[in-house]
Design an enzyme around this catalytic site. Sequence first.
Site, PDB file in Angstrom:
ATOM      1  N   THR A 135       0.708  -1.166  -0.121  1.00  0.00           N
ATOM      2  CA  THR A 135      -0.140   0.115  -0.025  1.00  0.00           C
ATOM      3  C   THR A 135       0.902   1.312  -0.156  1.00  0.00           C
ATOM      4  O   THR A 135       2.070   1.200   0.603  1.00  0.00           O
ATOM      5  CB  THR A 135      -0.966  -0.070   1.277  1.00  0.00           C
ATOM      6  OG1 THR A 135      -1.447   1.406   1.237  1.00  0.00           O
ATOM      7  CG2 THR A 135      -0.018  -0.182   2.566  1.00  0.00           C
ATOM      8  N   GLU A 137       0.318   3.636   1.819  1.00  0.00           N
ATOM      9  CA  GLU A 137       0.351   4.192   3.290  1.00  0.00           C
ATOM     10  C   GLU A 137       1.531   3.587   3.826  1.00  0.00           C
ATOM     11  O   GLU A 137       2.017   4.387   5.253  1.00  0.00           O
ATOM     12  CB  GLU A 137      -0.804   3.547   3.905  1.00  0.00           C
ATOM     13  CG  GLU A 137      -2.271   3.887   3.510  1.00  0.00           C
ATOM     14  CD  GLU A 137      -3.175   3.528   4.626  1.00  0.00           C
ATOM     15  OE1 GLU A 137      -3.367   3.888   5.731  1.00  0.00           O
ATOM     16  OE2 GLU A 137      -4.573   3.404   3.992  1.00  0.00           O
ATOM     17  N   LYS A 165       2.142  -3.411   7.203  1.00  0.00           N
ATOM     18  CA  LYS A 165       2.422  -3.530   5.996  1.00  0.00           C
ATOM     19  C   LYS A 165       3.888  -3.119   5.471  1.00  0.00           C
ATOM     20  O   LYS A 165       4.678  -3.841   4.740  1.00  0.00           O
ATOM     21  CB  LYS A 165       1.613  -2.639   4.892  1.00  0.00           C
ATOM     22  CG  LYS A 165       0.242  -3.265   4.936  1.00  0.00           C
ATOM     23  CD  LYS A 165       0.168  -4.837   4.554  1.00  0.00           C
ATOM     24  CE  LYS A 165       0.460  -4.797   2.907  1.00  0.00           C
ATOM     25  NZ  LYS A 165       0.229  -6.156   2.292  1.00  0.00           N
TER      26      LYS A 165
END
Length: 357
Positions: A135, A137, A165
């Site tokens: 991601t 993010e 992640k």
Amino acid sequence: MSKTYLITGGAGFIGSALCRMIINETNDTIINIDKLTYAGNLESLSLIAKNERFNFEKIDICNSDDITNIFDTWQPDVVINLAAESHVDRSIKKPDSFIQTNIVGTYVLLEGARDYWGSLKGTKRENFRFHHVSTDEVYGDLENDKTLFTEETPYAPSSPYSASKASSDHLVRAWQRTYGLPTLITNCSNNYGPFQFPEKLIPVIILNALQLKKIPVYGDGNQIRDWLYVEDHVRALIAVANQGALGATYNIGGYNEIKNIEVVRLICSILDKIKPLKNKNIKKYEELIEFIEDRAGHDIRYAIDASKISKELSWFPKETFITGIEKTIRWYLKNLNWSSQFLNLNLEFDNTNKEIL
């Protein structure tokens, strides 16, 4: 030559879209493994479930014995790891499952893939790929200027979700550097589209509006996200898995930077046109908007520079946000039974609405 894909998390939002596209547009075979947590739903795969090239097994990626057995039994050519806990609010309230699935699960998969790859010979070994889906993010957030996330942007995760992640990304790179495992990583922007679990922003807006419930907006709603239609994303995943440079990272974005409040208002305006309100007290869906206390550690802006994947793999998003969001709204209106599995919906549609749809 056809391939065999091992797709983890293939009953989720992005994973099911990937499975549908591979089955419908190629001659390849899929082994879909999914733990079937709250966000996994086999009904998202109902259109391909009976296809002889589609196979499903209920497996937790943290179970090393099951993962070893999957590799030994199915002998995949490509692994695409989409299995993850992904909801930021849930990670803030209870981060332990994010640590387990996103970090430990990725480790178990990497070790299973490394053992399996080590046993291969010839072109089977040369062509094997482990594609890890991540991601944007992990990069933290951007100031409100013209800067973009690139593949060289330093990691600065803000939430337990993005930190987990980021950790999994680092593991993948370490297994490539240390063991030579042929890996690829993609970092994507916010996805939306059909079959998205109704806890994410866009389905929440649509379904709350249809129930005449308040539409919650964090803070002032000026947080900016780059929105990517899910089918554009999975086309990118297939391109990277088959054509990407080993060890490389590719950012995938939709070129659709929009403030959250603008997303809410746009969805409300589209609903005003295709399902006009008949309620005497509310004339427009926008009247349901309610600003609430901001999320802890809320990132201000995400924006992807997707020039690398465009230049190297000739990938570009097909959908603008306007075209993609209208498709998404119409899908939810036509498929309320799917959402009703997760929510206690009380929605009625007259013949006029059915004709409009």
